[in-house]
Design a protein around this motif. Structure first.
Motif, PDB file in Angstrom:
ATOM      1  N   VAL A   1      32.735  36.416  36.214  1.00  0.00           N
ATOM      2  CA  VAL A   1      32.118  36.430  37.547  1.00  0.00           C
ATOM      3  C   VAL A   1      31.387  35.100  37.761  1.00  0.00           C
ATOM      4  O   VAL A   1      31.474  34.498  38.835  1.00  0.00           O
ATOM      5  CB  VAL A   1      31.130  37.612  37.689  1.00  0.00           C
ATOM      6  N   GLY A   2      30.701  34.643  36.713  1.00  0.00           N
ATOM      7  CA  GLY A   2      30.001  33.355  36.790  1.00  0.00           C
ATOM      8  C   GLY A   2      29.022  33.288  37.948  1.00  0.00           C
ATOM      9  O   GLY A   2      28.988  32.296  38.685  1.00  0.00           O
ATOM     10  N   GLY A   3      28.237  34.374  38.117  1.00  0.00           N
ATOM     11  CA  GLY A   3      27.259  34.386  39.212  1.00  0.00           C
ATOM     12  C   GLY A   3      27.921  34.272  40.568  1.00  0.00           C
ATOM     13  O   GLY A   3      27.337  33.733  41.510  1.00  0.00           O
ATOM     14  N   VAL A   4      29.142  34.767  40.697  1.00  0.00           N
ATOM     15  CA  VAL A   4      29.993  34.617  41.883  1.00  0.00           C
ATOM     16  C   VAL A   4      30.135  33.124  42.245  1.00  0.00           C
ATOM     17  O   VAL A   4      29.568  32.632  43.228  1.00  0.00           O
ATOM     18  CB  VAL A   4      29.513  35.442  43.096  1.00  0.00           C
ATOM     19  N   ALA A   5      30.871  32.431  41.413  1.00  0.00           N
ATOM     20  CA  ALA A   5      31.236  31.028  41.679  1.00  0.00           C
ATOM     21  C   ALA A   5      30.037  30.078  41.679  1.00  0.00           C
ATOM     22  O   ALA A   5      30.116  28.971  42.200  1.00  0.00           O
ATOM     23  CB  ALA A   5      32.022  30.910  42.992  1.00  0.00           C
ATOM     24  N   VAL A   6      28.917  30.518  41.111  1.00  0.00           N
ATOM     25  CA  VAL A   6      27.718  29.681  41.076  1.00  0.00           C
ATOM     26  C   VAL A   6      27.631  28.874  39.776  1.00  0.00           C
ATOM     27  O   VAL A   6      27.411  27.666  39.795  1.00  0.00           O
ATOM     28  CB  VAL A   6      26.441  30.537  41.263  1.00  0.00           C
ATOM     29  N   ASN A   7      27.804  29.564  38.653  1.00  0.00           N
ATOM     30  CA  ASN A   7      27.626  28.910  37.355  1.00  0.00           C
ATOM     31  C   ASN A   7      28.856  28.080  36.996  1.00  0.00           C
ATOM     32  O   ASN A   7      29.589  28.382  36.060  1.00  0.00           O
ATOM     33  CB  ASN A   7      27.347  29.948  36.271  1.00  0.00           C
ATOM     34  N   ILE A   8      29.041  27.020  37.746  1.00  0.00           N
ATOM     35  CA  ILE A   8      30.261  26.228  37.674  1.00  0.00           C
ATOM     36  C   ILE A   8      30.431  25.568  36.290  1.00  0.00           C
ATOM     37  O   ILE A   8      31.547  25.352  35.833  1.00  0.00           O
ATOM     38  CB  ILE A   8      30.239  25.201  38.837  1.00  0.00           C
ATOM     39  N   LEU A   9      29.309  25.287  35.602  1.00  0.00           N
ATOM     40  CA  LEU A   9      29.363  24.673  34.265  1.00  0.00           C
ATOM     41  C   LEU A   9      29.104  25.687  33.163  1.00  0.00           C
ATOM     42  O   LEU A   9      28.857  25.316  32.016  1.00  0.00           O
ATOM     43  CB  LEU A   9      28.332  23.545  34.158  1.00  0.00           C
ATOM     44  N   GLY A  10      29.147  26.963  33.494  1.00  0.00           N
ATOM     45  CA  GLY A  10      28.824  27.997  32.512  1.00  0.00           C
ATOM     46  C   GLY A  10      27.320  28.230  32.488  1.00  0.00           C
ATOM     47  O   GLY A  10      26.565  27.555  33.191  1.00  0.00           O
TER      48      GLY A  10
ATOM     49  N   LEU B   1      32.958  40.985  32.253  1.00  0.00           N
ATOM     50  CA  LEU B   1      32.433  41.055  33.619  1.00  0.00           C
ATOM     51  C   LEU B   1      33.468  40.528  34.608  1.00  0.00           C
ATOM     52  O   LEU B   1      33.925  39.396  34.510  1.00  0.00           O
ATOM     53  CB  LEU B   1      31.134  40.244  33.743  1.00  0.00           C
ATOM     54  N   LEU B   2      33.840  41.394  35.556  1.00  0.00           N
ATOM     55  CA  LEU B   2      34.757  41.039  36.629  1.00  0.00           C
ATOM     56  C   LEU B   2      34.117  41.480  37.936  1.00  0.00           C
ATOM     57  O   LEU B   2      33.173  42.245  37.958  1.00  0.00           O
ATOM     58  CB  LEU B   2      36.098  41.766  36.476  1.00  0.00           C
ATOM     59  N   ASN B   3      34.700  41.018  39.040  1.00  0.00           N
ATOM     60  CA  ASN B   3      34.126  41.270  40.346  1.00  0.00           C
ATOM     61  C   ASN B   3      35.202  41.884  41.239  1.00  0.00           C
ATOM     62  O   ASN B   3      36.362  41.511  41.175  1.00  0.00           O
ATOM     63  CB  ASN B   3      33.646  39.909  40.878  1.00  0.00           C
ATOM     64  N   CYS B   4      34.780  42.874  42.031  1.00  0.00           N
ATOM     65  CA  CYS B   4      35.713  43.573  42.925  1.00  0.00           C
ATOM     66  C   CYS B   4      35.334  43.250  44.355  1.00  0.00           C
ATOM     67  O   CYS B   4      34.184  43.430  44.754  1.00  0.00           O
ATOM     68  CB  CYS B   4      35.581  45.071  42.661  1.00  0.00           C
ATOM     69  N   ILE B   5      36.278  42.723  45.150  1.00  0.00           N
ATOM     70  CA  ILE B   5      35.983  42.408  46.548  1.00  0.00           C
ATOM     71  C   ILE B   5      37.006  43.056  47.466  1.00  0.00           C
ATOM     72  O   ILE B   5      38.116  43.393  47.024  1.00  0.00           O
ATOM     73  CB  ILE B   5      35.971  40.879  46.805  1.00  0.00           C
ATOM     74  N   ALA B   6      36.620  43.203  48.717  1.00  0.00           N
ATOM     75  CA  ALA B   6      37.517  43.736  49.748  1.00  0.00           C
ATOM     76  C   ALA B   6      38.155  45.062  49.308  1.00  0.00           C
ATOM     77  O   ALA B   6      39.255  45.392  49.741  1.00  0.00           O
ATOM     78  CB  ALA B   6      38.586  42.692  50.110  1.00  0.00           C
TER      79      ALA B   6
ATOM     80  N   ILE C   1      40.475  33.187  28.359  1.00  0.00           N
ATOM     81  CA  ILE C   1      41.429  33.842  29.261  1.00  0.00           C
ATOM     82  C   ILE C   1      42.239  34.887  28.487  1.00  0.00           C
ATOM     83  O   ILE C   1      42.430  36.016  28.959  1.00  0.00           O
ATOM     84  CB  ILE C   1      42.335  32.799  29.947  1.00  0.00           C
ATOM     85  N   ASP C   2      42.682  34.515  27.268  1.00  0.00           N
ATOM     86  CA  ASP C   2      43.436  35.465  26.436  1.00  0.00           C
ATOM     87  C   ASP C   2      42.601  36.723  26.155  1.00  0.00           C
ATOM     88  O   ASP C   2      43.100  37.842  26.253  1.00  0.00           O
ATOM     89  CB  ASP C   2      43.831  34.811  25.099  1.00  0.00           C
ATOM     90  N   HIS C   3      41.339  36.493  25.814  1.00  0.00           N
ATOM     91  CA  HIS C   3      40.436  37.612  25.518  1.00  0.00           C
ATOM     92  C   HIS C   3      40.271  38.517  26.751  1.00  0.00           C
ATOM     93  O   HIS C   3      40.345  39.751  26.675  1.00  0.00           O
ATOM     94  CB  HIS C   3      39.078  37.033  25.065  1.00  0.00           C
ATOM     95  N   MET C   4      40.089  37.882  27.910  1.00  0.00           N
ATOM     96  CA  MET C   4      39.939  38.633  29.158  1.00  0.00           C
ATOM     97  C   MET C   4      41.199  39.452  29.453  1.00  0.00           C
ATOM     98  O   MET C   4      41.123  40.639  29.794  1.00  0.00           O
ATOM     99  CB  MET C   4      39.646  37.650  30.306  1.00  0.00           C
ATOM    100  N   ILE C   5      42.381  38.812  29.284  1.00  0.00           N
ATOM    101  CA  ILE C   5      43.650  39.489  29.565  1.00  0.00           C
ATOM    102  C   ILE C   5      43.836  40.694  28.636  1.00  0.00           C
ATOM    103  O   ILE C   5      44.308  41.757  29.054  1.00  0.00           O
ATOM    104  CB  ILE C   5      44.828  38.492  29.426  1.00  0.00           C
ATOM    105  N   ASP C   6      43.429  40.536  27.375  1.00  0.00           N
ATOM    106  CA  ASP C   6      43.473  41.641  26.404  1.00  0.00           C
ATOM    107  C   ASP C   6      42.718  42.860  26.917  1.00  0.00           C
ATOM    108  O   ASP C   6      43.239  43.979  26.930  1.00  0.00           O
ATOM    109  CB  ASP C   6      42.788  41.208  25.084  1.00  0.00           C
ATOM    110  N   ILE C   7      41.465  42.600  27.316  1.00  0.00           N
ATOM    111  CA  ILE C   7      40.613  43.713  27.768  1.00  0.00           C
ATOM    112  C   ILE C   7      41.165  44.323  29.051  1.00  0.00           C
ATOM    113  O   ILE C   7      41.314  45.544  29.165  1.00  0.00           O
ATOM    114  CB  ILE C   7      39.154  43.236  27.988  1.00  0.00           C
ATOM    115  N   LEU C   8      41.515  43.448  30.008  1.00  0.00           N
ATOM    116  CA  LEU C   8      42.012  43.952  31.290  1.00  0.00           C
ATOM    117  C   LEU C   8      43.321  44.718  31.108  1.00  0.00           C
ATOM    118  O   LEU C   8      43.512  45.798  31.697  1.00  0.00           O
ATOM    119  CB  LEU C   8      42.198  42.782  32.274  1.00  0.00           C
ATOM    120  N   GLY C   9      44.203  44.193  30.260  1.00  0.00           N
ATOM    121  CA  GLY C   9      45.475  44.867  29.979  1.00  0.00           C
ATOM    122  C   GLY C   9      45.250  46.251  29.384  1.00  0.00           C
ATOM    123  O   GLY C   9      45.901  47.220  29.754  1.00  0.00           O
ATOM    124  N   ASN C  10      44.285  46.298  28.466  1.00  0.00           N
ATOM    125  CA  ASN C  10      43.900  47.555  27.853  1.00  0.00           C
ATOM    126  C   ASN C  10      43.441  48.589  28.880  1.00  0.00           C
ATOM    127  O   ASN C  10      43.855  49.749  28.860  1.00  0.00           O
ATOM    128  CB  ASN C  10      42.709  47.282  26.919  1.00  0.00           C
TER     129      ASN C  10
END
Ligand SMILES: *Cc1c(COP(=O)(O)O)cnc(C)c1O
Length: 399
Positions: free
Chosen positions: A45-54, A362-367, A384-393
């Motif tokens: 989510v990165g603070g909704v596009a805020v934490n651009i540098l992490g 952490l993911l964000n749901c819109i619309a 990204i691989d780690h995220m895809i693992d969890i989301l795929g699961n």
């Protein structure tokens, strides 16, 4: 304080304007954040596009620490060194000649609306005040910007709205054209509709919008609050479309998390603002400007992060499309530019966000049915691989 007590007191003392997840985050580094119970989360989510540098990028942290020791705030009654330096950086890397600083995206858009009206009244006639925005857009929550926002759900209950706005379907040039009247002064659009569900226009849409604006003597305002600051793989998203606006607004990623917004314009348009036209007490104070300077300097180092954003964006979309192959009945579409990515699904995405959170993502749901991915530009393949693992699961356990 323990989590149970915090949540209880949150309900007790905080106004009920957000549907919040039942966690409290206490610490962050790079792509990760930790809750009060020590649980680790991978943050897409990165603070909704805020934490651009992490989270807590060392260069930003040091800049804030140093500036806080020297001078936190002075009034705009005086010149401010950090504000001048930041404005120069923004001007040198954009179409713009002048910058006005404020504290949020909505405020930047307010300033843009005011500048467009004032410029048009002085240059095109006193009956020029109408602004055409897009249906499904998002421009903020103040009365003027919520009126500019082409979504009734944000406006309901706050009527009467501000006069002077009309709405055209996004990415539809003939509808836009048909809404122009003798009162129109400007067109205001997001380059990519963010909150509206990560909607990307045709590549030639903005060229046609620019032509239309030039032909009818209208200002083009681009709301780059979400798309700016490298989010799409270029400093500003308009660079993808080969057009420049007359006015542009920034906020979200600009200060890596300190509240700062900016409204940029060409000299010609900016000249409509004179002392007294507009102001902000906190706008562009030394502390927030120091954070924004550190953010931009880090982004620009060798252009590395823009390239990284482009590459990681491509990788992220490729991997999400892989999931789409695996779950074709759930995933309708994967789209995005750079690291502003949306995945449209056939069901309510809130349950997916909740399940992912339980598994440390952490993911964000819109619309309603679009999962949005806005990780920091420092994201790596392994994240990204780690995220895809969890989301795929999670998707696997649904179907
Ligand atoms: C987030 C956002 C805003 C509003 O910004 P705030 O800082 O919440 O006022 C405006 N426009 C766009 C495109 C946004 O994404």
């Amino acid at each position: 304080m323990e989590i149970k007590k915090l949540l209880e007191e949150s309900g007790h003392y905080i106004m009920n304007t957000y549907s919040r997840a039942p966690i409290v985050l206490r610490k962050g580094r790079g792509m990760k954040v930790w809750g009060t119970d020590g649980k680790e989360y991978l943050d897409f989510v990165g603070g909704v596009a805020v934490n651009i540098l992490g989270h807590c990028h060392p260069k930003v942290v040091v800049a804030i620490q140093k500036q806080a020791q020297r001078l936190i705030h002075v009034s705009n009654l005086y010149h401010i060194e950090q504000q001048i330096k930041l404005a120069k950086l923004l001007v040198e890397h954009s179409f713009a000649d002048k910058v006005f600083f404020c504290n949020s995206g909505a405020e930047a858009n307010e300033a843009a609306i005011k500048l467009a009206r004032k410029y048009a009244k002085e240059h095109a006639g006193k009956d020029k005040f109408e602004i055409i925005t897009a249906l499904n857009s998002f421009h903020g929550r103040t009365l003027a910007t919520v009126t500019a926002t082409g979504q009734e759900k944000f406006q309901k209950g706050f009527e009467p709205l501000m006069p002077g706005f009309r709405y055209a379907p996004f990415n539809d040039i003939s509808s836009l054209k048909s809404l122009i009247t003798e009162n129109t002064c400007a067109v205001m659009l997001e380059p990519i509709q963010g909150e509206g569900g990560v909607k990307i226009p045709a590549l030639d849409y903005f060229k046609k919008v620019r032509e239309l604006c030039d032909k009818h003597n209208l200002l083009l305002i681009l709301d780059e609050v979400q798309t700016g600051m490298g989010r799409t793989g270029k400093f500003f998203a308009y660079e993808h479309f080969g057009v420049a606006p007359d006015i542009m607004t920034l906020a979200k990623g600009l200060g890596s998390g300190v509240p700062i917004g900016a409204m940029l314009a060409s000299d010609k348009v900016a000249s409509a603002f004179i002392p007294g036209s507009h102001a902000s007490t906190f706008g562009g104070n030394p502390l927030v400007c120091a954070a924004a300077i550190a953010t931009i300097e880090t982004l620009l180092e060798d252009g590395f992060l823009f390239d990284q954003c482009k590459r990681m964006g491509e990788y992220l979309r490729k991997e999400l499309k892989g999931l789409q192959k695996e779950f074709p009945s759930v995933i309708i579409d994967v789209r995005g530019m750079g690291l502003l990515v949306g995945m449209e699904i056939t069901r309510d995405c809130a349950t997916i966000v909740k399940a992912c959170m339980e598994k440390g993502l952490l993911l964000n749901c819109i619309a309603g049915n679009v999962l949005r991915f806005t990780p920091a530009l420092i994201v790596q393949e392994k994240d990204i691989d780690h995220m895809i693992d969890i989301l795929g699961n999670v998707l696997g356990s649904l179907s």
